[in-house]
Design a protein around this motif. Structure first.
Motif, PDB file in Angstrom:
ATOM      1  N   ALA A  16       0.827  -1.208   0.000  1.00  0.00           N
ATOM      2  CA  ALA A  16       0.000   0.000   0.000  1.00  0.00           C
ATOM      3  C   ALA A  16       0.863   1.261   0.000  1.00  0.00           C
ATOM      4  N   ASP A  17       2.163   1.106   0.200  1.00  0.00           N
ATOM      5  CA  ASP A  17       3.061   2.255   0.247  1.00  0.00           C
ATOM      6  C   ASP A  17       3.610   2.486  -1.155  1.00  0.00           C
ATOM      7  N   TYR A  18       3.334   3.654  -1.736  1.00  0.00           N
ATOM      8  CA  TYR A  18       3.694   3.857  -3.137  1.00  0.00           C
ATOM      9  C   TYR A  18       5.204   3.696  -3.357  1.00  0.00           C
ATOM     10  N   TYR A  19       6.019   4.135  -2.373  1.00  0.00           N
ATOM     11  CA  TYR A  19       7.458   4.082  -2.604  1.00  0.00           C
ATOM     12  C   TYR A  19       8.026   2.670  -2.463  1.00  0.00           C
ATOM     13  N   SER A  20       7.241   1.747  -1.871  1.00  0.00           N
ATOM     14  CA  SER A  20       7.773   0.397  -1.667  1.00  0.00           C
ATOM     15  C   SER A  20       7.920  -0.370  -2.972  1.00  0.00           C
ATOM     16  N   MET A  21       7.412   0.202  -4.075  1.00  0.00           N
ATOM     17  CA  MET A  21       7.607  -0.476  -5.357  1.00  0.00           C
ATOM     18  C   MET A  21       9.101  -0.544  -5.700  1.00  0.00           C
ATOM     19  N   ARG A  22       9.888   0.277  -5.013  1.00  0.00           N
ATOM     20  CA  ARG A  22      11.332   0.243  -5.251  1.00  0.00           C
ATOM     21  C   ARG A  22      12.044  -0.697  -4.271  1.00  0.00           C
ATOM     22  N   SER A  23      11.273  -1.469  -3.496  1.00  0.00           N
ATOM     23  CA  SER A  23      11.876  -2.360  -2.504  1.00  0.00           C
ATOM     24  C   SER A  23      11.694  -3.824  -2.889  1.00  0.00           C
ATOM     25  N   VAL A  24      12.571  -4.631  -2.327  1.00  0.00           N
ATOM     26  CA  VAL A  24      12.469  -6.073  -2.516  1.00  0.00           C
ATOM     27  C   VAL A  24      12.396  -6.705  -1.127  1.00  0.00           C
ATOM     28  N   ASP A  25      11.515  -7.697  -0.967  1.00  0.00           N
ATOM     29  CA  ASP A  25      11.435  -8.417   0.305  1.00  0.00           C
ATOM     30  C   ASP A  25      12.753  -9.136   0.582  1.00  0.00           C
ATOM     31  N   ALA A  26      13.170  -9.143   1.857  1.00  0.00           N
ATOM     32  CA  ALA A  26      14.445  -9.776   2.220  1.00  0.00           C
ATOM     33  C   ALA A  26      14.473 -11.249   1.808  1.00  0.00           C
ATOM     34  N   ALA A  27      13.346 -11.967   1.993  1.00  0.00           N
ATOM     35  CA  ALA A  27      13.317 -13.395   1.654  1.00  0.00           C
ATOM     36  C   ALA A  27      13.523 -13.592   0.146  1.00  0.00           C
ATOM     37  N   GLN A  28      12.863 -12.739  -0.626  1.00  0.00           N
ATOM     38  CA  GLN A  28      12.988 -12.824  -2.084  1.00  0.00           C
ATOM     39  C   GLN A  28      14.413 -12.469  -2.528  1.00  0.00           C
ATOM     40  N   PHE A  29      14.967 -11.423  -1.888  1.00  0.00           N
ATOM     41  CA  PHE A  29      16.330 -10.999  -2.224  1.00  0.00           C
ATOM     42  C   PHE A  29      17.324 -12.120  -1.920  1.00  0.00           C
ATOM     43  N   THR A  30      17.134 -12.799  -0.775  1.00  0.00           N
ATOM     44  CA  THR A  30      18.021 -13.909  -0.414  1.00  0.00           C
ATOM     45  C   THR A  30      17.990 -14.983  -1.498  1.00  0.00           C
ATOM     46  N   GLN A  31      16.791 -15.315  -1.956  1.00  0.00           N
ATOM     47  CA  GLN A  31      16.667 -16.321  -3.024  1.00  0.00           C
ATOM     48  C   GLN A  31      17.384 -15.880  -4.289  1.00  0.00           C
ATOM     49  N   GLN A  32      17.219 -14.601  -4.631  1.00  0.00           N
ATOM     50  CA  GLN A  32      17.849 -14.071  -5.849  1.00  0.00           C
ATOM     51  C   GLN A  32      19.375 -14.131  -5.749  1.00  0.00           C
ATOM     52  N   VAL A  33      19.900 -13.732  -4.563  1.00  0.00           N
ATOM     53  CA  VAL A  33      21.353 -13.717  -4.381  1.00  0.00           C
ATOM     54  C   VAL A  33      21.909 -15.154  -4.397  1.00  0.00           C
ATOM     55  N   ARG A  34      21.179 -16.066  -3.751  1.00  0.00           N
ATOM     56  CA  ARG A  34      21.617 -17.463  -3.739  1.00  0.00           C
ATOM     57  C   ARG A  34      21.689 -18.004  -5.172  1.00  0.00           C
ATOM     58  N   TRP A  35      20.679 -17.679  -5.959  1.00  0.00           N
ATOM     59  CA  TRP A  35      20.647 -18.136  -7.355  1.00  0.00           C
ATOM     60  C   TRP A  35      21.819 -17.549  -8.150  1.00  0.00           C
ATOM     61  N   LEU A  36      22.083 -16.255  -7.936  1.00  0.00           N
ATOM     62  CA  LEU A  36      23.191 -15.597  -8.648  1.00  0.00           C
ATOM     63  C   LEU A  36      24.525 -16.239  -8.290  1.00  0.00           C
ATOM     64  N   ALA A  37      24.712 -16.506  -6.978  1.00  0.00           N
ATOM     65  CA  ALA A  37      25.975 -17.087  -6.510  1.00  0.00           C
ATOM     66  C   ALA A  37      26.206 -18.458  -7.150  1.00  0.00           C
ATOM     67  N   ARG A  38      25.112 -19.194  -7.394  1.00  0.00           N
ATOM     68  CA  ARG A  38      25.239 -20.543  -7.963  1.00  0.00           C
ATOM     69  C   ARG A  38      25.390 -20.548  -9.470  1.00  0.00           C
ATOM     70  N   HIS A  39      24.665 -19.661 -10.137  1.00  0.00           N
ATOM     71  CA  HIS A  39      24.533 -19.781 -11.592  1.00  0.00           C
ATOM     72  C   HIS A  39      25.208 -18.690 -12.406  1.00  0.00           C
ATOM     73  N   ARG A  40      25.708 -17.632 -11.755  1.00  0.00           N
ATOM     74  CA  ARG A  40      26.341 -16.548 -12.493  1.00  0.00           C
ATOM     75  C   ARG A  40      27.695 -16.206 -11.880  1.00  0.00           C
ATOM     76  N   ILE A  41      28.513 -15.475 -12.635  1.00  0.00           N
ATOM     77  CA  ILE A  41      29.780 -14.987 -12.099  1.00  0.00           C
ATOM     78  C   ILE A  41      29.582 -13.502 -11.803  1.00  0.00           C
ATOM     79  N   VAL A  42      29.434 -13.187 -10.519  1.00  0.00           N
ATOM     80  CA  VAL A  42      29.194 -11.788 -10.166  1.00  0.00           C
ATOM     81  C   VAL A  42      30.543 -11.093 -10.003  1.00  0.00           C
ATOM     82  N   LEU A  43      30.754 -10.053 -10.791  1.00  0.00           N
ATOM     83  CA  LEU A  43      32.030  -9.335 -10.795  1.00  0.00           C
ATOM     84  C   LEU A  43      31.917  -8.015 -10.046  1.00  0.00           C
TER      85      LEU A  43
END
Ligand SMILES: [Zn+2]
Length: 322
Positions: A16-43
């Motif tokens: 309901a907070d208009y500015y939160s569209m620029r935020s990511v949930d911590a749980a979702q972010f953790t999943q994204q970072v875990r996926w990146l660490a496994r499948h991509r080379i982050v430089l």
């Protein structure tokens, strides 16, 4: 290389907070970072610069990850990124992290957050208890601020807040990191880049203002950190040749959004914003995403054109009673 960026990681996004569209949930972010660490080379950017200077190609699966602005909640992101040993760059707003300055878009977010009243005339009415209306009014005010010359950004915002009966709360809901926290992150290996002094529309700045916002702010940040600041990200990705050339004088590289006007330029590198949906990361990393986003933007433009044509036609066939 695919570059992705974020703004905020929060325990739980408030839809309901208009500015939160620029935020990511911590749980979702953790999943994204875990996926990146496994499948991509982050430089890191230092690695990107080193490879380029050596004339070597970047790995095919290379990704760069950054955060813009420097919100206090980035400490949560920092912990998650450290857990998975993913390097990242933080593009910090100098006056906010050094002086506690509240930039115009945060003033707008703060003023809109508690508003629940209805405001406007019969033709442009906003019921601020509704998320869609809040969003619509936010876009309208944002456009007026960004259209104004840089020196009037804040006074235009104040006028708009007055016009729509919005009050600016004394406390902000969007705190920034302070210099101590920034130094700690930097010491832990996070690269710190510049993101201007006050987050203006750089296209509406004079040359002196550009030098102060781009060069002066980075010099201040570097002095406060005791480290060189070699990278820059353009607020909202807004740049043109004039802005880009001043950035190129001061920095080693600079990042924009997915729609910079200049192509294959180390001072206008493309970045894709990632949101909180499960599909957002794969979408941002998809090689076709630039084309898909452009197609979507084109579709919106066409839809608006058709609507306004229809509206004009309706106006002619149903003239107002005189
Ligand atoms: Zn920004």
């Amino acid at each position: 290389m695919r570059s992705i960026f974020y703004h905020s990681v929060v325990p739980r996004r408030d839809p309901a907070d208009y500015y939160s569209m620029r935020s990511v949930d911590a749980a979702q972010f953790t999943q994204q970072v875990r996926w990146l660490a496994r499948h991509r080379i982050v430089l890191s950017l230092a690695e990107v610069v080193e490879l380029r200077q050596a004339g070597r190609a970047l790995p095919r699966r290379a990704v760069h990850l950054s955060f813009d602005d420097g919100f206090h909640n980035n400490v949560v992101a920092a912990e998650i990124l450290a857990t998975y040993r993913v390097p990242w760059t933080l593009f910090a707003l100098t006056n906010s992290v050094l002086d506690g300055y509240r930039p115009w878009y945060i003033r707008l977010a703060d003023a809109l957050a508690p508003a629940r009243h209805a405001v406007g005339s019969a033709t442009t009415r906003f019921d601020l208890s509704r998320y869609e209306d809040k969003n619509r009014l936010a876009s309208l005010i944002k456009q007026r601020v960004l259209d104004a010359p840089f020196s009037s950004h804040l006074s235009v915002l104040d006028d708009e807040l007055g016009r729509w009966k919005l009050e600016l709360p004394a406390e902000t809901r969007w705190k920034f990191l302070d210099i101590h926290q920034l130094r700690q992150l930097n010491a832990a290996g996070v690269e710190i880049g510049g993101h201007t002094a006050t987050h203006p529309n750089l296209l509406r700045c004079t040359e002196d203002e550009l030098r102060n916002e781009i060069v002066g702010s980075a010099d201040r940040l570097a002095a406060a950190l005791g480290r060189a600041v070699i990278a820059f990200s353009y607020p909202d990705g807004r740049l043109d040749a004039r802005v880009r050339d001043i950035v190129a004088e001061r920095f080693t590289l600079a990042m924009a959004t997915h729609r910079p006007p200049l192509c294959d330029d180390i001072f206008a590198m493309r970045r894709w914003s990632v949101g909180s949906l499960a599909a957002d990361l794969p979408r941002a990393l998809h090689p076709m995403s630039g084309i898909l986003l452009r197609a979507r933007a084109m579709r919106t433009v066409i839809k608006h054109r058709v609507k306004s044509i229809l509206r004009a036609r309706n106006g002619i066939s149903h003239p107002h009673a005189r």
